[in-house]
Design a protein around this motif. Structure first.
Motif, PDB file in Angstrom:
ATOM      1  N   TRP A  83       0.766  -1.067  -0.063  1.00 27.47           N
ATOM      2  CA  TRP A  83      -0.101   0.002   0.177  1.00 27.47           C
ATOM      3  C   TRP A  83       0.960   1.227  -0.149  1.00 27.47           C
ATOM      4  O   TRP A  83       0.326   2.450  -0.046  1.00 27.47           O
ATOM      5  CB  TRP A  83      -0.722   0.023   1.179  1.00 27.47           C
ATOM      6  N   THR A 134       3.575  -0.245   4.761  1.00 29.21           N
ATOM      7  CA  THR A 134       2.306  -0.787   4.863  1.00 29.21           C
ATOM      8  C   THR A 134       2.166  -2.001   3.807  1.00 29.21           C
ATOM      9  O   THR A 134       1.893  -1.774   2.596  1.00 29.21           O
ATOM     10  CB  THR A 134       1.293   0.252   4.763  1.00 29.21           C
ATOM     11  N   CYS A 135       2.087  -3.061   4.398  1.00 26.81           N
ATOM     12  CA  CYS A 135       1.653  -4.405   3.406  1.00 26.81           C
ATOM     13  C   CYS A 135       0.495  -4.965   3.938  1.00 26.81           C
ATOM     14  O   CYS A 135       0.272  -5.142   5.310  1.00 26.81           O
ATOM     15  CB  CYS A 135       2.719  -5.159   3.260  1.00 26.81           C
ATOM     16  N   THR A 136      -0.174  -5.771   3.254  1.00 26.77           N
ATOM     17  CA  THR A 136      -1.203  -6.834   3.494  1.00 26.77           C
ATOM     18  C   THR A 136      -0.711  -8.222   3.161  1.00 26.77           C
ATOM     19  O   THR A 136      -0.247  -8.215   1.894  1.00 26.77           O
ATOM     20  CB  THR A 136      -2.668  -6.585   2.956  1.00 26.77           C
ATOM     21  N   GLU A 178      -1.830 -11.969   2.923  1.00 26.80           N
ATOM     22  CA  GLU A 178      -2.764 -12.947   3.332  1.00 26.80           C
ATOM     23  C   GLU A 178      -2.297 -14.537   3.106  1.00 26.80           C
ATOM     24  O   GLU A 178      -1.670 -14.791   1.960  1.00 26.80           O
ATOM     25  CB  GLU A 178      -3.875 -12.857   2.096  1.00 26.80           C
ATOM     26  N   ARG A 224      -5.484 -12.485   7.501  1.00 31.68           N
ATOM     27  CA  ARG A 224      -4.960 -11.168   6.986  1.00 31.68           C
ATOM     28  C   ARG A 224      -3.974 -10.605   7.805  1.00 31.68           C
ATOM     29  O   ARG A 224      -4.410 -10.184   8.826  1.00 31.68           O
ATOM     30  CB  ARG A 224      -6.031 -10.195   6.461  1.00 31.68           C
ATOM     31  N   LEU A 247      -1.519  -7.354   8.522  1.00 30.83           N
ATOM     32  CA  LEU A 247      -1.216  -5.862   8.086  1.00 30.83           C
ATOM     33  C   LEU A 247       0.132  -5.488   8.832  1.00 30.83           C
ATOM     34  O   LEU A 247       0.029  -5.521   9.907  1.00 30.83           O
ATOM     35  CB  LEU A 247      -2.418  -4.980   8.371  1.00 30.83           C
ATOM     36  N   PRO A 270       0.728  -0.218   9.684  1.00 27.03           N
ATOM     37  CA  PRO A 270      -0.451   0.595   9.002  1.00 27.03           C
ATOM     38  C   PRO A 270      -0.253   2.176   8.920  1.00 27.03           C
ATOM     39  O   PRO A 270      -0.161   2.865  10.046  1.00 27.03           O
ATOM     40  CB  PRO A 270      -1.695   0.096   9.599  1.00 27.03           C
ATOM     41  N   ALA A 284      -8.059  -1.871   3.104  1.00 28.67           N
ATOM     42  CA  ALA A 284      -6.541  -2.086   3.557  1.00 28.67           C
ATOM     43  C   ALA A 284      -6.595  -2.362   5.086  1.00 28.67           C
ATOM     44  O   ALA A 284      -5.925  -2.764   5.400  1.00 28.67           O
ATOM     45  CB  ALA A 284      -5.582  -1.060   2.974  1.00 28.67           C
ATOM     46  N   ALA A 343      -7.859  -6.390   8.675  1.00 30.76           N
ATOM     47  CA  ALA A 343      -6.936  -7.516   9.105  1.00 30.76           C
ATOM     48  C   ALA A 343      -7.303  -8.269  10.371  1.00 30.76           C
ATOM     49  O   ALA A 343      -8.194  -7.809  11.199  1.00 30.76           O
ATOM     50  CB  ALA A 343      -5.504  -6.636   9.281  1.00 30.76           C
ATOM     51  N   ALA A 353      -2.469  -6.917  13.083  1.00 36.66           N
ATOM     52  CA  ALA A 353      -1.531  -5.833  12.497  1.00 36.66           C
ATOM     53  C   ALA A 353      -0.084  -5.853  13.319  1.00 36.66           C
ATOM     54  O   ALA A 353      -0.152  -5.999  14.602  1.00 36.66           O
ATOM     55  CB  ALA A 353      -2.202  -4.530  12.764  1.00 36.66           C
TER      56      ALA A 353
END
Length: 257
Positions: free
Chosen positions: A8, A12-14, A16, A21, A23, A26, A47, A50, A53
């Motif tokens: 993102w 910041t990434c997601t 899966e 999920r 994160l 963030p 986004a 999650a 995090a």
């Protein structure tokens, strides 16, 4: 289900993996203090969805309270040990479940295990003050083993502490014209890649935020790190598949079966 990573922007990434999920650090803001988002639209509402995090350290561009506020009630948030004492405002986010972690800790989230590892970075909330909370990295273990480095410099025991991984999310730049000690630039990130030797890598922590009024100061430090990392990784770790993502782009990296 294939493992999928979405970048993102910044750190910041997601991720899966195994129906869960994850994160990382963030940060959804258009502007943060003297920084403004110069590339990529702010992440969409999805986004912020999650199961867990991961917060790598206490700097405001990694532990960002308004972004954490957007997480759904009950979301698990792993923070460095001591974070609620150093950042008392965390306690007002009582819709979240905070767990303080330190290197060596294992946290089960669904079918995943999140292993906390150390980082080499000044992780204090403010530029001055005692080190009361460590900077961290995380290895998420499910169908893949994914290393999120947070912010870190190279250190001798990195490969030993992290262990074998399939995917590495490595910082390759920053948000200003100069990178101080405790950071990876494109060259040091390529060296880290050569030590870790994952199957795949995604460069992060570059090309998103830049200080207001400094557009003409060393602009290559904003634009170049991703491509430079791809080039240097090809020289130092040619066996590793490097995925340079655009903001909001996803990849399903190859993992060991």
């Amino acid at each position: 289900m294939p493992v999928e990573i979405t970048w993102w922007g910044h750190a910041t990434c997601t991720l899966e993996d195994s129906g869960t999920r994850v994160l990382t650090d963030p940060l959804f803001a258009r502007r943060l203090a003297h920084l403004r988002r110069r590339r990529g639209a702010p992440p969409p509402p999805e986004a912020a969805v999650a199961d867990v995090a991961l917060v790598s350290h206490l700097h405001a561009d990694h532990l960002h309270l308004p972004s954490l506020q957007r997480l759904a009630p009950g979301t698990l948030v792993l923070v460095p040990k001591g974070a609620p004492r150093v950042v008392p405002a965390l306690r007002r986010l009582d819709h979240l479940r905070f767990v303080e972690v330190a290197p060596g800790d294992l946290t089960e989230v669904g079918d995943l295990v999140v292993r906390t590892v150390s980082a080499r970075h000044d992780g204090r909330r403010l530029p001055v003050g005692p080190h009361r909370s460590p900077a961290l990295g995380f290895v998420v273990e499910g169908e893949a083993r994914t290393y999120f480095a947070g912010d870190t410099g190279l250190f001798e025991s990195m490969a030993e502490e992290v262990g074998p991984v399939d995917v590495a999310l490595l910082p390759v730049g920053g948000w200003g014209p100069f990178l101080g000690e405790g950071h990876l630039d494109a060259g040091r990130a390529a060296e880290a890649l050569a030590r870790l030797m994952p199957r795949s890598a995604v460069p992060v922590h570059y090309g998103t935020y830049w200080p207001i009024g400094m557009d003409s100061v060393r602009p290559h430090e904003f634009h170049a790190p991703g491509d430079e990392f791809v080039r240097l990784a090809g020289e130092r770790a040619p066996e590793v598949a490097v995925h340079r993502l655009e903001h909001g782009e996803s990849v399903r990296p190859e993992v060991a079966r």
